[in-house]
Design a protein around this motif. Structure first.
Motif, PDB file in Angstrom:
ATOM      1  N   PRO A 245      56.609  73.750  35.060  1.00 37.37           N
ATOM      2  CA  PRO A 245      55.260  74.069  35.555  1.00 37.37           C
ATOM      3  C   PRO A 245      54.532  72.889  36.180  1.00 37.37           C
ATOM      4  N   GLU A 246      55.035  71.663  35.958  1.00 34.48           N
ATOM      5  CA  GLU A 246      54.386  70.514  36.594  1.00 34.48           C
ATOM      6  C   GLU A 246      54.493  70.584  38.122  1.00 34.48           C
ATOM      7  N   ALA A 247      55.333  71.482  38.641  1.00 38.44           N
ATOM      8  CA  ALA A 247      55.373  71.715  40.092  1.00 38.44           C
ATOM      9  C   ALA A 247      54.012  72.176  40.610  1.00 38.44           C
ATOM     10  N   LEU A 248      53.188  72.712  39.723  1.00 43.30           N
ATOM     11  CA  LEU A 248      51.850  73.145  40.125  1.00 43.30           C
ATOM     12  C   LEU A 248      51.007  71.985  40.644  1.00 43.30           C
ATOM     13  N   TYR A 249      51.244  70.776  40.141  1.00 43.45           N
ATOM     14  CA  TYR A 249      50.514  69.610  40.653  1.00 43.45           C
ATOM     15  C   TYR A 249      50.820  69.410  42.139  1.00 43.45           C
TER      16      TYR A 249
END
Length: 265
Positions: A245-249
């Protein structure tokens, strides 16, 4: 429609929230709550559309396999929704965030008065810094569970409808693969990730496979349908891997992550 560029809808599916044994993936719950809380701290309004009620309920009830009878599916959904909201409340609460539950049926979107009330509820929650957690009301609705041409299609279409309803600037669909490929990467090791698609046409649909993970009900086709609905309203839509979910950054900062479907201007 004027889009709110600081408003983002994130959809997470059953295959992301559960592990291979069908149990709740607590690390993913925690990781997702951490990233979404941090993104809200950066000034974004966050709406989470979450699947998983039937799968989590099946596990909670110690069923050997996912039920097939409608009444048992709806019973599992009722139990599972409580468990999912407990987990979200626990993990988001650990990051000092308040969540709210919104359960929808198709008629809530189709009836103008209900739709207006729903929009007002979302706006009020977001104004107060609350993160709405949305799911279809599986314990009373059969459209998503049984219909072959589901209105919401494992919440992929629901997430697009919510994004349009709330005039979100972005829709992010978290999948169990990194994005949209030119072939199924689980069957074709040489499949290549397509980083950007300007228009969803028949040639794009032809690349989509059938059903996805055995733990969910949605495949890439429903994600394309959701992306098509959102992009027609100008909403940029991204499909990326829910286990990272850090791809959201990267997404909120305009950097490549997964596959970007450009909103039609």
């Amino acid at each position: 429609m004027t889009l709110k560029q600081n408003r983002i809808v994130v959809k997470v599916g059953t295959s992301t929230l559960t592990n291979e044994r069908g149990k709740s993936d607590l690390r993913t719950f925690d990781h997702l709550a951490c990233v979404l809380s941090d993104i809200q701290n950066m000034g974004y309004e966050v709406i989470l559309v979450s699947s998983g009620a039937i799968a989590v309920g099946t596990n909670k009830l110690n069923m050997a396999e996912k039920p097939t009878a409608m009444r048992m599916k709806q019973a599992a959904a009722a139990v599972g929704q409580c468990s999912i909201m407990y987990l979200y409340d626990k993990f988001f609460g650990g990051y000092d965030k308040t969540i709210a539950q919104i359960l929808l049926n198709a008629e809530d979107i189709e009836q103008e008065e209900k739709k207006e009330n729903l929009t007002n509820t979302f706006d009020a929650l977001l104004e107060m810094g609350i993160i709405p957690v949305v799911n279809e009301n599986d314990s009373v609705s059969y459209t998503e569970i049984e219909s072959e041409d589901r209105l919401f299609g494992d919440n992929d279409m629901l997430s697009a409808v919510v994004a349009v309803l709330c005039s979100a600037g972005r829709l992010v669909i978290l999948s169990d693969i990194d994005g949209f490929y030119d072939a199924d990467p689980r069957l074709h090791p040489t499949a290549k990730l397509i980083q950007q698609i300007e228009r969803i046409d028949d040639s794009v649909y032809e690349l989509a496979g059938g059903a996805g993970s055995r733990r969910g009900t949605g495949g890439m086709k429903t994600k394309l349908q959701a992306a098509a609905l959102a992009t027609r309203q100008g909403i940029d839509t991204v499909i990326t891997n829910g286990k990272r979910p850090e791809a959201l950054y990267d997404i909120v900062q305009g950097r490549p992550a997964g596959t970007l479907f450009l909103g039609q201007k």
